[in-house]
Design a protein around this motif. Structure first.
Motif, PDB file in Angstrom:
ATOM      1  N   LEU A 164      15.248-118.080 -24.462  1.00  0.00           N
ATOM      2  CA  LEU A 164      15.556-116.753 -23.940  1.00  0.00           C
ATOM      3  C   LEU A 164      15.728-115.744 -25.080  1.00  0.00           C
ATOM      4  N   PRO A 165      15.404-114.480 -24.824  1.00  0.00           N
ATOM      5  CA  PRO A 165      15.576-113.441 -25.865  1.00  0.00           C
ATOM      6  C   PRO A 165      17.030-112.961 -25.932  1.00  0.00           C
ATOM      7  N   ILE A 166      17.908-113.852 -26.389  1.00  0.00           N
ATOM      8  CA  ILE A 166      19.335-113.550 -26.418  1.00  0.00           C
ATOM      9  C   ILE A 166      19.879-113.781 -27.820  1.00  0.00           C
ATOM     10  N   TRP A 167      21.078-113.289 -28.054  1.00  0.00           N
ATOM     11  CA  TRP A 167      21.769-113.539 -29.315  1.00  0.00           C
ATOM     12  C   TRP A 167      21.967-115.045 -29.469  1.00  0.00           C
ATOM     13  N   PRO A 168      21.534-115.637 -30.587  1.00  0.00           N
ATOM     14  CA  PRO A 168      21.566-117.099 -30.716  1.00  0.00           C
ATOM     15  C   PRO A 168      22.937-117.723 -30.523  1.00  0.00           C
ATOM     16  N   LEU A 169      24.005-117.006 -30.895  1.00  0.00           N
ATOM     17  CA  LEU A 169      25.353-117.572 -30.773  1.00  0.00           C
ATOM     18  C   LEU A 169      25.978-117.333 -29.405  1.00  0.00           C
ATOM     19  N   ALA A 170      25.269-116.656 -28.494  1.00  0.00           N
ATOM     20  CA  ALA A 170      25.841-116.330 -27.187  1.00  0.00           C
ATOM     21  C   ALA A 170      26.278-117.571 -26.402  1.00  0.00           C
ATOM     22  N   PRO A 171      25.466-118.667 -26.356  1.00  0.00           N
ATOM     23  CA  PRO A 171      25.940-119.850 -25.622  1.00  0.00           C
ATOM     24  C   PRO A 171      27.238-120.420 -26.181  1.00  0.00           C
ATOM     25  N   PHE A 172      27.413-120.309 -27.497  1.00  0.00           N
ATOM     26  CA  PHE A 172      28.642-120.814 -28.103  1.00  0.00           C
ATOM     27  C   PHE A 172      29.819-119.874 -27.810  1.00  0.00           C
ATOM     28  N   ALA A 173      29.519-118.599 -27.632  1.00  0.00           N
ATOM     29  CA  ALA A 173      30.567-117.664 -27.238  1.00  0.00           C
ATOM     30  C   ALA A 173      31.141-118.059 -25.877  1.00  0.00           C
ATOM     31  N   GLY A 174      30.273-118.548 -24.984  1.00  0.00           N
ATOM     32  CA  GLY A 174      30.760-119.027 -23.695  1.00  0.00           C
ATOM     33  C   GLY A 174      31.692-120.216 -23.838  1.00  0.00           C
ATOM     34  N   LEU A 175      31.355-121.121 -24.756  1.00  0.00           N
ATOM     35  CA  LEU A 175      32.238-122.261 -25.011  1.00  0.00           C
ATOM     36  C   LEU A 175      33.596-121.801 -25.521  1.00  0.00           C
ATOM     37  N   ILE A 176      33.581-120.786 -26.383  1.00  0.00           N
ATOM     38  CA  ILE A 176      34.835-120.280 -26.949  1.00  0.00           C
ATOM     39  C   ILE A 176      35.676-119.605 -25.872  1.00  0.00           C
ATOM     40  N   VAL A 177      35.027-118.875 -24.955  1.00  0.00           N
ATOM     41  CA  VAL A 177      35.762-118.279 -23.839  1.00  0.00           C
ATOM     42  C   VAL A 177      36.427-119.370 -22.999  1.00  0.00           C
ATOM     43  N   GLY A 178      35.683-120.461 -22.760  1.00  0.00           N
ATOM     44  CA  GLY A 178      36.273-121.587 -22.043  1.00  0.00           C
ATOM     45  C   GLY A 178      37.473-122.145 -22.781  1.00  0.00           C
ATOM     46  N   ASP A 179      37.365-122.212 -24.125  1.00  0.00           N
ATOM     47  CA  ASP A 179      38.495-122.657 -24.939  1.00  0.00           C
ATOM     48  C   ASP A 179      39.706-121.759 -24.740  1.00  0.00           C
ATOM     49  N   VAL A 180      39.472-120.459 -24.823  1.00  0.00           N
ATOM     50  CA  VAL A 180      40.579-119.498 -24.691  1.00  0.00           C
ATOM     51  C   VAL A 180      41.279-119.672 -23.353  1.00  0.00           C
ATOM     52  N   LEU A 181      40.505-119.841 -22.290  1.00  0.00           N
ATOM     53  CA  LEU A 181      41.100-120.030 -20.969  1.00  0.00           C
ATOM     54  C   LEU A 181      41.923-121.317 -20.918  1.00  0.00           C
ATOM     55  N   ARG A 182      41.366-122.392 -21.491  1.00  0.00           N
ATOM     56  CA  ARG A 182      42.102-123.658 -21.506  1.00  0.00           C
ATOM     57  C   ARG A 182      43.409-123.521 -22.282  1.00  0.00           C
ATOM     58  N   HIS A 183      43.336-122.862 -23.448  1.00  0.00           N
ATOM     59  CA  HIS A 183      44.535-122.705 -24.266  1.00  0.00           C
ATOM     60  C   HIS A 183      45.604-121.891 -23.537  1.00  0.00           C
ATOM     61  N   LEU A 184      45.168-120.804 -22.898  1.00  0.00           N
ATOM     62  CA  LEU A 184      46.129-119.946 -22.204  1.00  0.00           C
ATOM     63  C   LEU A 184      46.772-120.666 -21.024  1.00  0.00           C
ATOM     64  N   ILE A 185      45.958-121.352 -20.236  1.00  0.00           N
ATOM     65  CA  ILE A 185      46.486-122.040 -19.054  1.00  0.00           C
ATOM     66  C   ILE A 185      47.439-123.157 -19.467  1.00  0.00           C
ATOM     67  N   ALA A 186      46.983-124.019 -20.386  1.00  0.00           N
ATOM     68  CA  ALA A 186      47.833-125.135 -20.815  1.00  0.00           C
ATOM     69  C   ALA A 186      49.082-124.635 -21.521  1.00  0.00           C
ATOM     70  N   GLY A 187      48.928-123.619 -22.394  1.00  0.00           N
ATOM     71  CA  GLY A 187      50.078-123.077 -23.113  1.00  0.00           C
ATOM     72  C   GLY A 187      51.102-122.461 -22.186  1.00  0.00           C
ATOM     73  N   ALA A 188      50.627-121.725 -21.180  1.00  0.00           N
ATOM     74  CA  ALA A 188      51.546-121.094 -20.230  1.00  0.00           C
ATOM     75  C   ALA A 188      52.319-122.142 -19.425  1.00  0.00           C
ATOM     76  N   ILE A 189      51.631-123.222 -19.044  1.00  0.00           N
ATOM     77  CA  ILE A 189      52.296-124.272 -18.267  1.00  0.00           C
ATOM     78  C   ILE A 189      53.333-124.993 -19.120  1.00  0.00           C
ATOM     79  N   ILE A 190      52.970-125.322 -20.371  1.00  0.00           N
ATOM     80  CA  ILE A 190      53.922-125.998 -21.255  1.00  0.00           C
ATOM     81  C   ILE A 190      55.136-125.112 -21.515  1.00  0.00           C
ATOM     82  N   LEU A 191      54.899-123.822 -21.772  1.00  0.00           N
ATOM     83  CA  LEU A 191      56.016-122.906 -21.999  1.00  0.00           C
ATOM     84  C   LEU A 191      56.883-122.796 -20.748  1.00  0.00           C
TER      85      LEU A 191
END
Length: 267
Positions: A110-137
């Motif tokens: 696809l004619p997209i920014w090469p790192l864009a798929p990895f940006a999606g992985l990082i967004v998933g990371d951020v969501l996981r960190h926020l959800i797990a962190g909020a529950i632990i806190l």
């Protein structure tokens, strides 16, 4: 050709190519949809740190700190760092799964920014960190944990936590590009993390450790991160502590993000 046909086939300007940010947001939304359609994947991410919090607080807390309440004040900021480090492994597993299914071969065409798929992985990371962190806190607050710096300290600590997760996540993204199966990524990931996480000051102060181990613990990036988290949540953090905590994530991002792109293009 009739006049109406000519009007229908008239030239239309090509739409502008989406920006890198736009590409990243689209793949970020893909990560959000994964949580929406497969909420069960959050079970492992939440239950492990939750069990660590409850077991260490009530089984070892009294012996290590004199009371479970005192130990929780020490332990909870550290378990947040551990949670982020362990959750980052799932980025590599998700990447390995997508590669195995051939999704990234389609993305590469696809004619997209090469790192864009990895940006999606990082967004998933951020969501996981926020959800797990909020529950632990939240569980910590129920058990009696009290951040002395109040809400500003908690917010600052979570910003640092996300920066840590962002940097550590690149390690497992690279691992996901190098290793063939998701289970192997998980096995190697936890093999790397366990000695680094447990040989730190997350669970105990290093004062009673052998000198050679204490020397490692004192410079262990995980220890530096846990120290800064405690300082931010108690209101005693110094710029030096925060800088030391951010050193490893910044270095990992600077070295592994370009390596990720190189491996992705060569694959």
């Amino acid at each position: 050709m009739t006049e109406s046909s000519a009007a229908t086939l008239r030239h239309v300007a090509r739409p502008p190519q989406p920006s890198a940010l736009s590409n990243a947001l689209v793949f970020g939304w893909r990560a959000v949809l994964k949580f929406r359609h497969m909420p069960e994947q959050l079970f492992d991410l939440i239950m492990t740190p939750l069990m660590f919090t409850l077991l260490f607080t009530f089984v070892f807390g009294g012996a290590l700190a004199g009371s479970t309440g005192d130990y929780l004040q020490f332990f909870l900021p550290g378990i947040l760092v551990q949670t982020v480090a362990f959750n980052a492994v799932y980025s590599g597993m998700g990447l390995s799964t997508d590669l195995d299914k051939g999704l990234f071969d389609r993305f590469r065409s696809l004619p997209i920014w090469p790192l864009a798929p990895f940006a999606g992985l990082i967004v998933g990371d951020v969501l996981r960190h926020l959800i797990a962190g909020a529950i632990i806190l939240g569980v910590g607050l129920i058990l009696g944990y009290r951040p002395e710096a109040g809400l500003p300290g908690v917010i600052a600590a979570f910003v640092l936590l996300l920066a840590i997760g962002f940097g550590v996540g690149w390690v497992f993204i690279v691992l996901g590009l190098l290793v063939r199966t998701p289970m192997t990524v998980m096995t190697l990931g936890f093999t790397i993390l366990f000695p680094v996480v447990f040989a730190s000051n997350i669970m105990v102060e290093p004062d009673t450790m052998p000198a050679w181990l204490r020397a490692f613990v004192d410079v262990n990036p995980i220890s530096l991160m846990a120290t800064a988290m405690r300082g931010l949540m108690s209101g005693t953090a110094t710029l030096e502590q925060i800088g030391l905590a951010l050193a490893a994530p910044v270095l990992l991002t600077a070295t592994l993000a370009p390596l990720t792109l190189l491996l992705y293009r060569r694959r």
